[in-house]
Design an enzyme around this catalytic site. Structure first.
Site, mmCIF file in Angstrom:
data_model
loop_
_atom_site.group_PDB
_atom_site.id
_atom_site.type_symbol
_atom_site.label_atom_id
_atom_site.label_comp_id
_atom_site.label_asym_id
_atom_site.label_seq_id
_atom_site.Cartn_x
_atom_site.Cartn_y
_atom_site.Cartn_z
ATOM 1 C CE LYS A 55 -3.056 2.700 3.013
ATOM 2 N NZ LYS A 55 -3.763 2.785 4.295
ATOM 3 C CD GLU A 62 -10.735 7.867 -0.357
ATOM 4 O OE1 GLU A 62 -9.884 7.910 0.552
ATOM 5 O OE2 GLU A 62 -11.089 6.810 -0.923
ATOM 6 C CD GLU A 93 -7.055 2.603 2.387
ATOM 7 O OE1 GLU A 93 -6.856 3.764 2.785
ATOM 8 O OE2 GLU A 93 -7.863 2.318 1.485
ATOM 9 C CD GLU A 140 -5.751 7.979 11.399
ATOM 10 O OE1 GLU A 140 -5.060 6.944 11.523
ATOM 11 O OE2 GLU A 140 -6.322 8.285 10.349
#
Length: 411
Positions: free
Chosen positions: A173, A397, A262, A218
Protein backbone atom coordinates in the site's frame (compact mmCIF):
# COMPACT_ATOMS: atom_id res chain seq x y z
CA UNK A 1 19.85 23.31 9.77
CA UNK A 2 20.39 23.01 13.51
CA UNK A 3 17.69 22.89 16.17
CA UNK A 4 16.77 26.44 17.14
CA UNK A 5 15.46 27.21 20.62
CA UNK A 6 13.97 30.60 21.49
CA UNK A 7 13.24 30.64 25.21
CA UNK A 8 14.18 32.36 28.48
CA UNK A 9 16.54 30.60 30.86
CA UNK A 10 13.62 29.74 33.13
CA UNK A 11 9.89 29.73 32.51
CA UNK A 12 7.65 31.13 35.24
CA UNK A 13 4.30 29.32 35.07
CA UNK A 14 1.10 29.87 37.01
CA UNK A 15 -2.19 28.01 36.49
CA UNK A 16 -5.40 29.18 38.17
CA UNK A 17 -9.00 27.96 38.01
CA UNK A 18 -11.38 30.26 36.13
CA UNK A 19 -15.14 30.36 35.51
CA UNK A 20 -16.35 28.49 32.44
CA UNK A 21 -15.01 30.57 29.51
CA UNK A 22 -17.67 29.40 27.05
CA UNK A 23 -16.48 29.05 23.46
CA UNK A 24 -12.72 28.59 23.74
CA UNK A 25 -12.04 29.55 20.13
CA UNK A 26 -13.97 32.81 20.59
CA UNK A 27 -11.55 33.76 23.37
CA UNK A 28 -8.52 33.75 21.06
CA UNK A 29 -7.42 37.40 20.72
CA UNK A 30 -5.21 37.13 17.65
CA UNK A 31 -4.97 35.23 14.32
CA UNK A 32 -1.73 33.56 15.49
CA UNK A 33 -3.86 30.95 17.24
CA UNK A 34 -2.90 27.69 18.93
CA UNK A 35 -5.74 25.24 19.46
CA UNK A 36 -6.75 21.64 20.14
CA UNK A 37 -10.53 21.31 20.53
CA UNK A 38 -13.04 18.44 20.39
CA UNK A 39 -16.73 18.69 21.40
CA UNK A 40 -15.97 22.17 22.76
CA UNK A 41 -13.32 20.94 25.22
CA UNK A 42 -9.55 21.19 25.04
CA UNK A 43 -7.01 23.99 25.10
CA UNK A 44 -6.22 27.16 23.18
CA UNK A 45 -3.15 29.35 23.43
CA UNK A 46 -1.69 32.65 22.27
CA UNK A 47 1.54 34.58 22.58
CA UNK A 48 4.92 32.85 22.55
CA UNK A 49 7.01 32.08 25.64
CA UNK A 50 9.28 29.62 23.83
CA UNK A 51 9.69 28.05 20.39
CA UNK A 52 11.62 25.00 19.16
CA UNK A 53 12.33 24.72 15.43
CA UNK A 54 13.58 21.25 14.55
CA UNK A 55 15.71 20.11 11.60
CA UNK A 56 14.85 16.98 9.68
CA UNK A 57 15.98 13.60 10.92
CA UNK A 58 14.62 10.36 12.34
CA UNK A 59 15.57 11.60 15.83
CA UNK A 60 13.41 14.75 15.70
CA UNK A 61 10.85 13.41 18.19
CA UNK A 62 13.58 12.41 20.65
CA UNK A 63 15.23 15.83 20.22
CA UNK A 64 11.92 17.59 20.88
CA UNK A 65 11.28 15.46 23.97
CA UNK A 66 14.80 16.13 25.32
CA UNK A 67 14.67 19.90 24.91
CA UNK A 68 11.12 20.21 26.21
CA UNK A 69 12.00 18.11 29.24
CA UNK A 70 14.88 20.49 30.01
CA UNK A 71 12.64 23.56 29.62
CA UNK A 72 9.88 22.08 31.76
CA UNK A 73 12.25 20.75 34.45
CA UNK A 74 13.84 24.18 34.87
CA UNK A 75 10.47 25.98 35.05
CA UNK A 76 9.00 27.45 38.21
CA UNK A 77 5.48 25.98 38.10
CA UNK A 78 2.51 26.81 40.30
CA UNK A 79 -0.24 24.39 39.18
CA UNK A 80 -2.76 23.44 41.89
CA UNK A 81 -5.12 21.82 39.33
CA UNK A 82 -2.68 19.21 37.95
CA UNK A 83 -4.85 17.91 35.11
CA UNK A 84 -3.65 16.94 31.61
CA UNK A 85 -3.11 20.25 29.83
CA UNK A 86 -2.53 22.40 32.94
CA UNK A 87 0.85 23.92 33.74
CA UNK A 88 3.24 24.55 30.82
CA UNK A 89 2.13 23.07 27.49
CA UNK A 90 3.84 22.88 24.10
CA UNK A 91 1.69 22.83 20.97
CA UNK A 92 3.49 21.11 18.11
CA UNK A 93 3.37 19.92 14.53
CA UNK A 94 5.98 17.76 12.81
CA UNK A 95 6.92 17.34 9.17
CA UNK A 96 5.58 14.17 7.55
CA UNK A 97 8.89 13.17 5.99
CA UNK A 98 11.93 12.65 8.26
CA UNK A 99 13.88 14.71 5.69
CA UNK A 100 11.56 17.69 6.14
CA UNK A 101 12.70 20.58 8.38
CA UNK A 102 9.07 21.66 8.95
CA UNK A 103 8.69 20.75 12.64
CA UNK A 104 7.81 23.34 15.29
CA UNK A 105 6.82 23.37 18.96
CA UNK A 106 5.46 26.50 20.66
CA UNK A 107 4.94 27.13 24.37
CA UNK A 108 2.41 29.99 24.49
CA UNK A 109 2.25 32.80 27.04
CA UNK A 110 -1.43 32.11 27.72
CA UNK A 111 -3.25 28.77 27.75
CA UNK A 112 -7.00 28.59 28.33
CA UNK A 113 -8.49 25.16 28.83
CA UNK A 114 -11.54 23.19 29.87
CA UNK A 115 -11.86 19.49 30.72
CA UNK A 116 -14.73 17.64 32.41
CA UNK A 117 -16.24 20.76 33.96
CA UNK A 118 -12.94 22.28 35.12
CA UNK A 119 -11.62 25.41 33.41
CA UNK A 120 -8.22 27.05 33.88
CA UNK A 121 -5.90 29.78 32.66
CA UNK A 122 -2.14 29.32 32.55
CA UNK A 123 0.14 32.35 32.37
CA UNK A 124 3.79 31.95 31.39
CA UNK A 125 6.22 34.82 31.89
CA UNK A 126 5.39 38.38 32.88
CA UNK A 127 2.33 40.41 32.07
CA UNK A 128 3.78 41.79 28.82
CA UNK A 129 1.91 40.05 26.00
CA UNK A 130 1.54 41.59 22.53
CA UNK A 131 -1.62 39.57 21.86
CA UNK A 132 -3.78 40.39 24.88
CA UNK A 133 -5.81 43.03 23.03
CA UNK A 134 -8.62 41.47 21.05
CA UNK A 135 -8.36 41.73 17.28
CA UNK A 136 -11.74 40.54 15.90
CA UNK A 137 -11.54 37.69 13.36
CA UNK A 138 -12.37 38.38 9.74
CA UNK A 139 -13.69 36.22 6.92
CA UNK A 140 -11.63 35.31 3.82
CA UNK A 141 -13.03 37.01 0.72
CA UNK A 142 -12.73 36.67 -3.07
CA UNK A 143 -10.94 33.33 -3.03
CA UNK A 144 -9.09 32.24 -6.15
CA UNK A 145 -8.26 28.55 -6.61
CA UNK A 146 -5.37 27.01 -8.54
CA UNK A 147 -3.94 23.51 -8.89
CA UNK A 148 -1.10 22.49 -6.65
CA UNK A 149 1.85 20.34 -7.72
CA UNK A 150 -0.18 18.13 -10.09
CA UNK A 151 -3.42 18.77 -11.99
CA UNK A 152 -6.12 16.11 -11.69
CA UNK A 153 -5.24 14.14 -14.85
CA UNK A 154 -1.57 13.97 -13.85
CA UNK A 155 -2.43 12.86 -10.32
CA UNK A 156 -4.59 10.04 -11.71
CA UNK A 157 -1.56 8.90 -13.68
CA UNK A 158 0.47 8.75 -10.46
CA UNK A 159 -2.23 6.59 -8.90
CA UNK A 160 -2.08 4.25 -11.89
CA UNK A 161 1.71 4.12 -11.60
CA UNK A 162 1.44 3.26 -7.90
CA UNK A 163 -1.11 0.49 -8.59
CA UNK A 164 1.31 -0.96 -11.17
CA UNK A 165 4.13 -1.03 -8.60
CA UNK A 166 1.88 -2.69 -6.03
CA UNK A 167 0.71 -5.35 -8.48
CA UNK A 168 4.33 -6.08 -9.33
CA UNK A 169 4.85 -6.94 -5.66
CA UNK A 170 7.05 -3.99 -4.68
CA UNK A 171 4.78 -2.99 -1.75
CA UNK A 172 1.33 -3.56 -0.28
CA UNK A 173 0.00 0.00 0.00
CA UNK A 174 1.03 3.60 -0.57
CA UNK A 175 -0.79 6.81 0.35
CA UNK A 176 -0.69 9.49 -2.35
CA UNK A 177 -1.62 13.08 -1.58
CA UNK A 178 -2.68 16.08 -3.65
CA UNK A 179 -2.47 19.78 -2.84
CA UNK A 180 -4.72 22.66 -3.87
CA UNK A 181 -3.98 26.39 -3.56
CA UNK A 182 -6.29 29.22 -2.54
CA UNK A 183 -5.65 32.95 -2.36
CA UNK A 184 -7.79 35.58 -0.64
CA UNK A 185 -7.83 39.37 -0.90
CA UNK A 186 -6.86 39.77 2.75
CA UNK A 187 -4.82 37.67 5.22
CA UNK A 188 -6.63 34.49 6.21
CA UNK A 189 -7.59 34.38 9.90
CA UNK A 190 -7.07 30.97 11.51
CA UNK A 191 -9.79 31.69 14.08
CA UNK A 192 -12.47 31.89 11.38
CA UNK A 193 -11.42 28.51 10.01
CA UNK A 194 -11.26 26.99 13.52
CA UNK A 195 -14.76 28.20 14.36
CA UNK A 196 -16.27 26.79 11.16
CA UNK A 197 -14.46 23.46 11.49
CA UNK A 198 -15.32 23.00 15.18
CA UNK A 199 -18.97 23.80 14.49
CA UNK A 200 -19.36 21.48 11.52
CA UNK A 201 -17.08 18.65 12.71
CA UNK A 202 -17.42 18.64 16.52
CA UNK A 203 -16.30 15.01 16.80
CA UNK A 204 -12.98 15.74 15.06
CA UNK A 205 -9.90 17.26 16.68
CA UNK A 206 -9.82 20.88 15.49
CA UNK A 207 -6.25 22.17 15.62
CA UNK A 208 -4.04 25.14 14.87
CA UNK A 209 -0.26 25.34 15.23
CA UNK A 210 2.19 27.64 13.45
CA UNK A 211 -0.15 28.24 10.54
CA UNK A 212 -1.32 24.64 10.13
CA UNK A 213 -5.11 24.57 10.63
CA UNK A 214 -7.51 21.66 10.28
CA UNK A 215 -9.93 19.17 11.81
CA UNK A 216 -8.60 15.63 11.89
CA UNK A 217 -10.72 12.57 12.67
CA UNK A 218 -7.63 10.51 13.48
CA UNK A 219 -6.28 10.32 17.04
CA UNK A 220 -2.72 9.09 16.73
CA UNK A 221 -2.21 8.83 20.49
CA UNK A 222 -3.57 10.14 23.78
CA UNK A 223 -1.46 9.59 26.89
CA UNK A 224 -2.96 10.14 30.35
CA UNK A 225 -0.49 8.80 32.89
CA UNK A 226 0.20 5.18 31.98
CA UNK A 227 -3.02 4.89 29.95
CA UNK A 228 -2.90 5.34 26.15
CA UNK A 229 -5.58 5.47 23.44
CA UNK A 230 -5.42 5.58 19.66
CA UNK A 231 -7.92 5.46 16.80
CA UNK A 232 -6.92 3.77 13.55
CA UNK A 233 -8.73 5.10 10.48
CA UNK A 234 -8.24 3.63 7.00
CA UNK A 235 -10.90 2.94 4.39
CA UNK A 236 -13.23 5.78 3.43
CA UNK A 237 -16.46 6.52 1.57
CA UNK A 238 -18.43 9.71 1.00
CA UNK A 239 -21.76 10.10 2.81
CA UNK A 240 -24.87 9.27 0.80
CA UNK A 241 -27.49 11.58 -0.66
CA UNK A 242 -30.14 10.27 1.77
CA UNK A 243 -30.60 7.69 4.55
CA UNK A 244 -30.95 4.71 2.20
CA UNK A 245 -27.96 5.70 0.06
CA UNK A 246 -25.95 6.51 3.19
CA UNK A 247 -26.65 3.08 4.65
CA UNK A 248 -25.81 1.34 1.37
CA UNK A 249 -22.49 3.20 1.07
CA UNK A 250 -21.56 2.37 4.66
CA UNK A 251 -22.35 -1.32 4.20
CA UNK A 252 -20.37 -1.43 0.97
CA UNK A 253 -17.40 0.10 2.80
CA UNK A 254 -17.72 -2.35 5.67
CA UNK A 255 -17.70 -5.38 3.33
CA UNK A 256 -15.21 -4.03 0.77
CA UNK A 257 -12.19 -6.32 0.46
CA UNK A 258 -10.10 -3.39 -0.84
CA UNK A 259 -10.95 -1.14 2.12
CA UNK A 260 -10.62 -3.98 4.65
CA UNK A 261 -7.14 -4.69 3.31
CA UNK A 262 -6.19 -1.02 3.58
CA UNK A 263 -7.49 -0.91 7.16
CA UNK A 264 -5.73 -4.13 8.16
CA UNK A 265 -2.35 -2.73 7.13
CA UNK A 266 -2.87 0.29 9.39
CA UNK A 267 -4.21 -1.67 12.38
CA UNK A 268 -1.45 -4.27 12.21
CA UNK A 269 1.24 -1.59 12.17
CA UNK A 270 -0.21 0.18 15.21
CA UNK A 271 -0.32 -3.14 17.06
CA UNK A 272 3.30 -3.91 16.13
CA UNK A 273 4.47 -0.41 17.15
CA UNK A 274 2.66 -0.25 20.49
CA UNK A 275 3.04 -3.82 21.75
CA UNK A 276 6.72 -3.39 22.78
CA UNK A 277 5.79 -0.24 24.76
CA UNK A 278 2.77 -1.64 26.60
CA UNK A 279 2.03 -3.95 29.51
CA UNK A 280 -1.32 -4.66 27.84
CA UNK A 281 -2.96 -3.61 24.56
CA UNK A 282 -6.49 -4.08 23.23
CA UNK A 283 -7.32 -3.86 19.52
CA UNK A 284 -10.66 -5.13 18.12
CA UNK A 285 -10.59 -8.07 15.73
CA UNK A 286 -12.58 -6.17 13.11
CA UNK A 287 -13.20 -2.47 12.47
CA UNK A 288 -16.31 -0.45 13.20
CA UNK A 289 -17.87 2.39 11.20
CA UNK A 290 -17.10 6.00 12.15
CA UNK A 291 -19.63 8.41 10.64
CA UNK A 292 -18.72 12.07 10.12
CA UNK A 293 -20.81 14.80 8.47
CA UNK A 294 -19.13 14.26 5.09
CA UNK A 295 -17.38 10.87 5.27
CA UNK A 296 -17.62 7.40 6.76
CA UNK A 297 -14.42 5.60 7.81
CA UNK A 298 -13.45 2.13 8.95
CA UNK A 299 -12.17 2.64 12.50
CA UNK A 300 -10.44 0.57 15.18
CA UNK A 301 -10.16 2.04 18.69
CA UNK A 302 -6.99 0.99 20.53
CA UNK A 303 -6.38 1.07 24.31
CA UNK A 304 -3.47 0.05 26.48
CA UNK A 305 -1.18 0.74 29.43
CA UNK A 306 2.48 1.70 29.07
CA UNK A 307 4.98 -0.61 30.71
CA UNK A 308 7.29 2.25 31.76
CA UNK A 309 7.07 6.02 32.17
CA UNK A 310 7.19 7.28 28.59
CA UNK A 311 6.18 10.72 27.33
CA UNK A 312 3.46 10.96 24.70
CA UNK A 313 6.21 12.07 22.27
CA UNK A 314 8.02 8.76 22.82
CA UNK A 315 4.86 6.97 21.65
CA UNK A 316 4.41 9.37 18.71
CA UNK A 317 7.95 8.48 17.59
CA UNK A 318 7.08 4.77 17.62
CA UNK A 319 3.90 5.27 15.58
CA UNK A 320 4.78 7.78 12.86
CA UNK A 321 4.34 7.29 9.97
CA UNK A 322 1.44 4.85 10.04
CA UNK A 323 0.27 2.96 6.92
CA UNK A 324 -2.85 5.17 7.05
CA UNK A 325 -0.75 8.13 5.82
CA UNK A 326 2.33 6.48 4.29
CA UNK A 327 1.88 2.83 3.29
CA UNK A 328 3.60 -0.47 3.85
CA UNK A 329 6.40 -1.44 3.94
CA UNK A 330 7.10 2.03 5.33
CA UNK A 331 10.51 2.67 3.76
CA UNK A 332 9.44 1.58 0.28
CA UNK A 333 6.19 3.54 0.51
CA UNK A 334 8.04 6.67 1.66
CA UNK A 335 10.44 6.43 -1.27
CA UNK A 336 7.53 6.00 -3.70
CA UNK A 337 5.78 9.06 -2.24
CA UNK A 338 8.95 11.10 -2.78
CA UNK A 339 9.13 9.82 -6.36
CA UNK A 340 5.50 10.20 -7.45
CA UNK A 341 3.81 13.05 -5.55
CA UNK A 342 5.91 15.82 -7.07
CA UNK A 343 5.72 17.96 -3.92
CA UNK A 344 6.88 18.31 -0.33
CA UNK A 345 3.97 17.60 2.01
CA UNK A 346 5.46 19.76 4.74
CA UNK A 347 3.50 19.08 7.92
CA UNK A 348 0.48 17.54 6.18
CA UNK A 349 -0.03 13.96 7.47
CA UNK A 350 2.52 14.56 10.23
CA UNK A 351 1.76 14.45 13.96
CA UNK A 352 0.02 17.52 15.42
CA UNK A 353 -1.06 18.08 19.02
CA UNK A 354 0.24 19.03 22.47
CA UNK A 355 2.36 17.76 25.36
CA UNK A 356 2.54 18.99 28.95
CA UNK A 357 5.26 18.82 31.60
CA UNK A 358 3.95 15.46 32.89
CA UNK A 359 4.35 13.88 29.45
CA UNK A 360 0.58 13.72 28.97
CA UNK A 361 -0.84 14.90 25.69
CA UNK A 362 -2.98 14.29 22.64
CA UNK A 363 -1.61 13.97 19.12
CA UNK A 364 -3.49 13.50 15.89
CA UNK A 365 -2.48 13.12 12.28
CA UNK A 366 -2.70 16.41 10.39
CA UNK A 367 -5.44 15.52 7.91
CA UNK A 368 -8.26 17.69 6.49
CA UNK A 369 -5.97 20.67 6.91
CA UNK A 370 -4.33 23.65 5.23
CA UNK A 371 -1.09 25.58 5.62
CA UNK A 372 -1.99 29.27 6.06
CA UNK A 373 0.53 31.93 5.02
CA UNK A 374 -0.87 35.45 4.86
CA UNK A 375 -3.40 35.58 2.03
CA UNK A 376 -2.55 32.07 0.84
CA UNK A 377 -3.78 28.63 1.86
CA UNK A 378 -2.42 25.28 0.69
CA UNK A 379 -4.93 22.44 1.15
CA UNK A 380 -4.13 18.72 1.18
CA UNK A 381 -5.98 15.44 0.62
CA UNK A 382 -4.60 11.90 0.50
CA UNK A 383 -5.86 8.45 -0.52
CA UNK A 384 -4.67 4.96 0.33
CA UNK A 385 -3.68 3.08 -2.82
CA UNK A 386 -3.73 -0.74 -2.93
CA UNK A 387 -3.77 -3.28 -5.76
CA UNK A 388 -7.50 -2.84 -6.48
CA UNK A 389 -7.49 0.98 -6.45
CA UNK A 390 -9.13 2.82 -9.35
CA UNK A 391 -7.67 6.24 -10.28
CA UNK A 392 -11.07 7.81 -10.94
CA UNK A 393 -12.46 6.60 -7.62
CA UNK A 394 -9.37 7.83 -5.76
CA UNK A 395 -9.66 11.26 -7.38
CA UNK A 396 -13.33 11.44 -6.31
CA UNK A 397 -12.28 10.55 -2.75
CA UNK A 398 -9.60 13.27 -2.75
CA UNK A 399 -12.16 15.84 -3.95
CA UNK A 400 -14.45 14.82 -1.08
CA UNK A 401 -11.64 15.16 1.46
CA UNK A 402 -10.80 18.67 0.21
CA UNK A 403 -14.32 19.84 0.99
CA UNK A 404 -13.82 20.20 4.75
CA UNK A 405 -11.18 22.91 4.30
CA UNK A 406 -12.94 24.42 1.28
CA UNK A 407 -15.96 24.85 3.54
CA UNK A 408 -13.76 26.38 6.26
CA UNK A 409 -12.49 28.97 3.77
CA UNK A 410 -15.76 29.60 1.95
CA UNK A 411 -18.24 29.28 4.80
Amino acid sequence: MKLAVTAPDRLSVRTVPVPDPGDLIARLPHPAALAWIRHGEGIVGWGEAARLTLPGGTDRFAAAEHHLRELFAAAAVDDPIALPGTGPVAFGSFGFDPKSPDSTLIIPRRILGRRNGTAWLTTIGGDTDPHTHTNPPHTPAHLQWTDGALPEHAWKNTVAAAVHRIRQGHLGKVVLARDLNARADTPIDARTLLHRLATRFPGCYTFSCAGLVGATPELLIRRTGEHIESLVLAGTTARGTGPADDHARAQHLFTSAKDREEHRYAADMVRDALTPLCADLTIPTEPELLTLPNLTHLASPVRGHLDTDRSVLDVVAALHPTPAVCGTPTDIAMDLIRELEGMDRGRYAGPVGWVDARGDGEWGIALRCAEIDGTRARLFAGCGIVADSDPDAELAEARTKFRAMQYALHG
